[in-house]
Design a protein around this motif. Structure first.
Motif, PDB file in Angstrom:
ATOM      1  N   THR A  19      38.953  54.993  47.479  1.00 59.11           N
ATOM      2  CA  THR A  19      38.040  54.399  46.510  1.00 59.11           C
ATOM      3  C   THR A  19      36.960  55.389  46.103  1.00 59.11           C
ATOM      4  OG1 THR A  19      38.440  52.223  47.479  1.00 59.11           O
ATOM      5  CG2 THR A  19      36.506  52.446  46.090  1.00 59.11           C
ATOM      6  N   LYS A  40      35.370  49.111  43.591  1.00 57.96           N
ATOM      7  CA  LYS A  40      36.752  48.639  43.631  1.00 57.96           C
ATOM      8  C   LYS A  40      37.649  49.769  43.177  1.00 57.96           C
ATOM      9  CE  LYS A  40      36.519  43.712  42.604  1.00 57.96           C
ATOM     10  NZ  LYS A  40      36.929  42.715  41.604  1.00 57.96           N
ATOM     11  N   HIS A  60      43.793  42.271  45.601  1.00 59.72           N
ATOM     12  CA  HIS A  60      42.651  41.363  45.654  1.00 59.72           C
ATOM     13  C   HIS A  60      43.116  39.947  45.329  1.00 59.72           C
ATOM     14  CE1 HIS A  60      39.829  44.662  46.020  1.00 59.72           C
ATOM     15  NE2 HIS A  60      40.347  45.241  44.949  1.00 59.72           N
TER      16      HIS A  60
END
Length: 142
Positions: A19, A40, A60
């Motif tokens: 990330t 994210k 997610h």
């Protein structure tokens, strides 16, 4: 090797480092965290003509797996009305196809270009009244 990292709990660190890399390193991650309050990592699905970038990550929960990163030119003044209608439909699961892949989305020359909500700015719509006011202010004679 993947099972060993998951067993040792190192997969979270791998995800964290991935990330940070996706956001342009530590400085870029802090900038994104400052602007969006969240880091994210996902797949870039597309970009609209205003510079907004749209991402998706199916790891997610549904409802949190599609998001927009607003254009850098708006800074911290981003607003939900800056998302054009075609991308709004994709973000809110009205369609599974992004606008550039959707053949059923019509585009006519009479359709207006998208404009964000200008309330609270000097460009806000202010209607004018054509009727006389019911109460007239008192003006003392001079």
């Amino acid at each position: 090797m993947a099972n060993l990292t998951k067993l040792l709990g190192l997969d979270k660190f791998v995800t964290l480092f991935r990330t940070i890399r996706d956001h342009g390193g530590i400085i870029g991650s802090f900038k994104t965290l400052y602007r969006v309050d969240e880091l994210k990592s996902g797949t870039l699905v597309g970009e609209d003509k205003y510079g907004n970038r749209y991402y998706e990550n199916n790891m997610h929960f549904i409802g949190r797996n599609r998001w927009v990163i607003y254009a850098d030119k708006v800074g911290l003044n981003y607003d939900g009305s800056q998302v054009p209608p075609e991308w709004f439909g994709w973000l809110h699961y009205k369609t599974d196809l992004p606008p550039h892949e959707d053949p059923s989305r019509p585009k006519y020359k009479w359709m207006m270009d998208h404009q964000q909500n200008m309330s609270g700015t000097d460009q806000a719509y202010m209607p004018y009244s054509t009727t006389r006011p019911k109460i007239e202010p008192w003006r003392p004679s001079q």
